[in-house]
Design an enzyme around this catalytic site. Structure first.
Site, PDB file in Angstrom:
ATOM      1  N   GLY A  67     -23.691   2.422  62.412  1.00  0.00           N
ATOM      2  CA  GLY A  67     -23.064   2.145  61.085  1.00  0.00           C
ATOM      3  C   GLY A  67     -23.861   2.529  59.907  1.00  0.00           C
ATOM      4  O   GLY A  67     -23.310   2.746  58.825  1.00  0.00           O
ATOM      5  N   ASP A  98     -25.818  -1.160  57.522  1.00  0.00           N
ATOM      6  CA  ASP A  98     -24.714  -0.932  57.017  1.00  0.00           C
ATOM      7  C   ASP A  98     -24.364  -2.127  56.387  1.00  0.00           C
ATOM      8  O   ASP A  98     -24.002  -2.274  55.104  1.00  0.00           O
ATOM      9  CB  ASP A  98     -23.555  -0.418  57.903  1.00  0.00           C
ATOM     10  CG  ASP A  98     -23.149  -1.198  59.085  1.00  0.00           C
ATOM     11  OD1 ASP A  98     -24.016  -1.968  59.178  1.00  0.00           O
ATOM     12  OD2 ASP A  98     -22.369  -0.708  59.618  1.00  0.00           O
ATOM     13  N   ASP A 122     -23.329  -9.379  57.988  1.00  0.00           N
ATOM     14  CA  ASP A 122     -22.126 -10.376  58.217  1.00  0.00           C
ATOM     15  C   ASP A 122     -22.539 -11.697  58.499  1.00  0.00           C
ATOM     16  O   ASP A 122     -23.097 -12.510  57.624  1.00  0.00           O
ATOM     17  CB  ASP A 122     -20.961  -9.823  59.061  1.00  0.00           C
ATOM     18  CG  ASP A 122     -19.820 -10.490  59.333  1.00  0.00           C
ATOM     19  OD1 ASP A 122     -19.673 -11.189  58.470  1.00  0.00           O
ATOM     20  OD2 ASP A 122     -19.130 -10.237  60.205  1.00  0.00           O
ATOM     21  N   PHE A 149     -12.548  -7.384  55.802  1.00  0.00           N
ATOM     22  CA  PHE A 149     -12.873  -6.325  56.559  1.00  0.00           C
ATOM     23  C   PHE A 149     -12.977  -4.864  55.795  1.00  0.00           C
ATOM     24  O   PHE A 149     -12.011  -4.527  55.414  1.00  0.00           O
ATOM     25  CB  PHE A 149     -12.103  -6.162  57.746  1.00  0.00           C
ATOM     26  CG  PHE A 149     -12.871  -5.310  59.169  1.00  0.00           C
ATOM     27  CD1 PHE A 149     -13.860  -6.020  59.717  1.00  0.00           C
ATOM     28  CD2 PHE A 149     -12.499  -3.933  59.217  1.00  0.00           C
ATOM     29  CE1 PHE A 149     -14.677  -5.153  60.875  1.00  0.00           C
ATOM     30  CE2 PHE A 149     -13.216  -3.298  60.288  1.00  0.00           C
ATOM     31  CZ  PHE A 149     -14.268  -4.080  60.959  1.00  0.00           C
ATOM     32  N   VAL A 150     -14.103  -4.283  55.808  1.00  0.00           N
ATOM     33  CA  VAL A 150     -14.367  -3.074  55.176  1.00  0.00           C
ATOM     34  C   VAL A 150     -14.700  -1.987  56.182  1.00  0.00           C
ATOM     35  O   VAL A 150     -15.291  -2.128  56.984  1.00  0.00           O
ATOM     36  CB  VAL A 150     -15.410  -3.184  53.819  1.00  0.00           C
ATOM     37  CG1 VAL A 150     -14.977  -4.209  52.885  1.00  0.00           C
ATOM     38  CG2 VAL A 150     -16.860  -3.491  54.640  1.00  0.00           C
ATOM     39  N   ASP A 173     -17.070   1.159  60.687  1.00  0.00           N
ATOM     40  CA  ASP A 173     -15.708   1.437  61.111  1.00  0.00           C
ATOM     41  C   ASP A 173     -14.805   0.288  61.525  1.00  0.00           C
ATOM     42  O   ASP A 173     -15.215  -0.757  61.426  1.00  0.00           O
ATOM     43  CB  ASP A 173     -16.101   2.102  62.760  1.00  0.00           C
ATOM     44  CG  ASP A 173     -16.573   0.899  63.780  1.00  0.00           C
ATOM     45  OD1 ASP A 173     -17.480   0.387  63.326  1.00  0.00           O
ATOM     46  OD2 ASP A 173     -16.220   0.834  64.750  1.00  0.00           O
TER      47      ASP A 173
HETATM   48  P1  IMP Z   1     -23.497  -9.546  62.242  1.00  0.00           P
HETATM   49  O1  IMP Z   1     -24.454  -9.462  63.253  1.00  0.00           O
HETATM   50  O2  IMP Z   1     -22.467 -10.412  62.303  1.00  0.00           O
HETATM   51  O3  IMP Z   1     -24.420  -9.688  60.781  1.00  0.00           O
HETATM   52  O4  IMP Z   1     -22.397  -8.126  62.048  1.00  0.00           O
HETATM   53  C1  IMP Z   1     -23.334  -7.015  61.810  1.00  0.00           C
HETATM   54  C2  IMP Z   1     -22.451  -5.838  62.394  1.00  0.00           C
HETATM   55  O5  IMP Z   1     -21.117  -6.025  62.333  1.00  0.00           O
HETATM   56  C3  IMP Z   1     -22.591  -4.424  61.405  1.00  0.00           C
HETATM   57  O6  IMP Z   1     -23.869  -3.646  61.705  1.00  0.00           O
HETATM   58  C4  IMP Z   1     -21.427  -3.932  61.426  1.00  0.00           C
HETATM   59  O7  IMP Z   1     -21.411  -2.934  62.426  1.00  0.00           O
HETATM   60  C5  IMP Z   1     -20.500  -4.936  61.941  1.00  0.00           C
HETATM   61  N1  IMP Z   1     -19.567  -5.520  60.828  1.00  0.00           N
HETATM   62  C6  IMP Z   1     -19.450  -6.750  60.326  1.00  0.00           C
HETATM   63  N2  IMP Z   1     -18.757  -6.706  59.125  1.00  0.00           N
HETATM   64  C7  IMP Z   1     -18.160  -5.534  59.031  1.00  0.00           C
HETATM   65  C8  IMP Z   1     -16.791  -4.897  58.181  1.00  0.00           C
HETATM   66  O8  IMP Z   1     -16.334  -5.764  57.393  1.00  0.00           O
HETATM   67  N3  IMP Z   1     -16.557  -3.804  58.757  1.00  0.00           N
HETATM   68  C9  IMP Z   1     -17.154  -3.170  59.617  1.00  0.00           C
HETATM   69  N4  IMP Z   1     -18.075  -3.344  60.376  1.00  0.00           N
HETATM   70  C10 IMP Z   1     -18.592  -4.657  60.370  1.00  0.00           C
HETATM   71 MG    MG Z   2     -23.847  -1.914  62.551  1.00  0.00          MG
END
Ligand code: IMP
Ligand code: MG
Length: 185
Positions: free
Chosen positions: A49, A105, A108, A157-158, A164
């Site tokens: 990402g 990237d 979340d 979702f972006v 991706d």
């Molecule tokens: P987290 O562990 O929940 O913070 O998620 C982080 C990872 O989820 C990021 O590194 C992204 O690869 C993926 N991710 C989270 N939200 C999105 C989104 O809106 N679009 C694409 N990938 C996302």
């Molecule tokens: Mg990622």
């Protein structure tokens, strides 16, 4: 998932333009240059990402830095986090006693970043800071602080600029919102 021939047909709207990305990453790079003045710095990109973000950001950093990569996976093939981190490819460099800047990237839930910060600390990093292009503020479950944040984005979702959906759309040069029918197909 049925893909169109070109990504334009699958994008509902542009959330962050190429110019906005360029400008914001320039600002963050100068901030990083001044914060790490006189210090050693190892920049770590999270694959896949962060590819566009680390490329653009690092090309704007004037300081001599080292770059390394780690591949982590938290998402399955869906738009929701799997809640479980997998280390797919480890770092090349030894992080012991190094100042680390992790480039991501998007944050979340914060799970990926929490996992990586603890991983780097357990390997003896001298300091760990986070630079994330995007942050979904409302989605936070795990408390992680990112010193450098490009943009706060809403809980949609972006894709694009490295991000991706099912491994596609990473090559879009801006941040866009996917049409809902892409998930539903
Ligand atoms: P987290 O562990 O929940 O913070 O998620 C982080 C990872 O989820 C990021 O590194 C992204 O690869 C993926 N991710 C989270 N939200 C999105 C989104 O809106 N679009 C694409 N990938 C996302
Ligand atoms: Mg990622």
């Amino acid at each position: 998932m049925t893909l169109s021939e070109t990504y334009e047909n699958d994008i509902k709207k542009v959330l962050i333009t190429e110019e906005q990305l360029e400008n914001r990453l320039s600002e963050l790079a100068s901030q990083i240059d001044s914060d790490y003045k006189g210090k050693d710095l190892l920049v770590i990109g999270i694959l896949k990402g962060a590819i566009f973000t680390i490329t653009k950001l690092a090309s704007k950093i004037k300081k001599n830095v080292e770059i390394d990569f780690i591949t982590l996976s938290s998402y399955g093939s869906d738009t929701k986090s799997s809640g479980d981190i997998k280390l797919i490819m480890d770092l090349d460099e030894n992080v012991k006693d190094r100042n680390i800047l992790v480039v991501e990237d998007i944050i979340d839930t914060g799970l990926t970043m929490k996992w990586l910060i603890e991983y780097l600390q357990s390997k003896g990093a001298a300091s760990v800071e986070v630079c994330t292009l995007l942050r979904k503020k409302e989605a936070h479950i795990y408390d992680v602080s990112a010193k450098y944040v490009g943009f706060e984005v809403p809980e949609v979702f972006v894709v694009g600029f490295g991000l991706d959906y099912n491994q596609y759309y990473r090559n879009i040069p801006y941040i866009g919102v996917l049409k809902e029918e892409i998930y539903e197909k």
